[in-house]
Design an enzyme around this catalytic site. Sequence first.
Site, PDB file in Angstrom:
ATOM      1  N   ILE A 102       0.929  -1.143   0.024  1.00 49.32           N
ATOM      2  CA  ILE A 102      -0.127  -0.079  -0.088  1.00 49.32           C
ATOM      3  C   ILE A 102       0.899   1.331  -0.257  1.00 49.32           C
ATOM      4  O   ILE A 102       2.005   1.356   0.385  1.00 49.32           O
ATOM      5  CB  ILE A 102      -0.892  -0.228   1.272  1.00 49.32           C
ATOM      6  CG1 ILE A 102      -1.888   1.221   1.218  1.00 49.32           C
ATOM      7  CG2 ILE A 102      -0.478   0.040   2.471  1.00 49.32           C
ATOM      8  CD1 ILE A 102      -2.946   0.992   2.273  1.00 49.32           C
ATOM      9  N   CYS A 103       0.452   2.301  -0.457  1.00 54.34           N
ATOM     10  CA  CYS A 103       0.851   3.553  -0.558  1.00 54.34           C
ATOM     11  C   CYS A 103       2.502   3.610  -1.078  1.00 54.34           C
ATOM     12  O   CYS A 103       2.584   2.809  -2.345  1.00 54.34           O
ATOM     13  CB  CYS A 103       1.050   4.136   0.935  1.00 54.34           C
ATOM     14  SG  CYS A 103       1.451   5.909   0.999  1.00 54.34           S
ATOM     15  N   GLY A 104       3.490   4.042  -0.493  1.00 57.31           N
ATOM     16  CA  GLY A 104       4.780   4.207  -0.990  1.00 57.31           C
ATOM     17  C   GLY A 104       5.316   2.783  -1.419  1.00 57.31           C
ATOM     18  O   GLY A 104       6.346   2.600  -2.237  1.00 57.31           O
ATOM     19  N   THR A 106       4.136   0.548  -2.993  1.00 55.57           N
ATOM     20  CA  THR A 106       3.839   0.300  -4.169  1.00 55.57           C
ATOM     21  C   THR A 106       4.929   0.835  -5.312  1.00 55.57           C
ATOM     22  O   THR A 106       5.138   0.049  -6.374  1.00 55.57           O
ATOM     23  CB  THR A 106       2.539   0.791  -4.967  1.00 55.57           C
ATOM     24  OG1 THR A 106       2.557   2.268  -4.889  1.00 55.57           O
ATOM     25  CG2 THR A 106       1.267   0.240  -4.000  1.00 55.57           C
TER      26      THR A 106
END
Length: 202
Positions: A102-104, A106
């Site tokens: 999730i988020c960074g 990725t």
Amino acid sequence: MNRKPVYLAVYDTLADWETGHATAYLARAGYEIRTVGPTREPVTSVGGLRIQPDLALDDVRPEDSSLLILPGADLWDTSDDLAPFARKARAFLDVGVPVAAICGATAGLAREGLLDDRDHTSAVSFYLAATGYGGGERYVDADAVTDRGLITAGPTEPVAFAREIFGLLGVYEGEVLDAWYRLFHDSDAEAYAVLEKAGARQ
């Protein structure tokens, strides 16, 4: 049922809010949640929580796991310190063990090449495009995406992220999974009845 543990990656600047729904309900479903740091030295989240990892990344064996969860963190975009976690994600996927990012995180997987041939999402498409990865055509504008054992989501979608994890692992299915999502994402009071009938804990 004897389930293999779920490994939650922890590192300095990790985003506290992104994995709580997933880990809480995985634990309620009988999964052991084990924290994995770069080493066994304590780390500090972006919210100031100090976490003592259960084990170091080098000691994690994908074959002994049900899932690897990679939360976002400032370090994904400011240094290469977390690249070993992306490489470990590749090792998990190579042996058929799922990964949820999730988020960074990725962006870390994009840099590792793991999004080039899978449908995926993130915060916005141009965030991943800045990594120079080759998977732009596979970007999906959705709250969360699952493709061939890899779950991706943006930073504002911790509930959808958890939904994909529960569906992939079979924690909740069908109308129960949908009701859980509606309860925590939409505050839909009618979802309580479905969960109560199914014996699902809220």
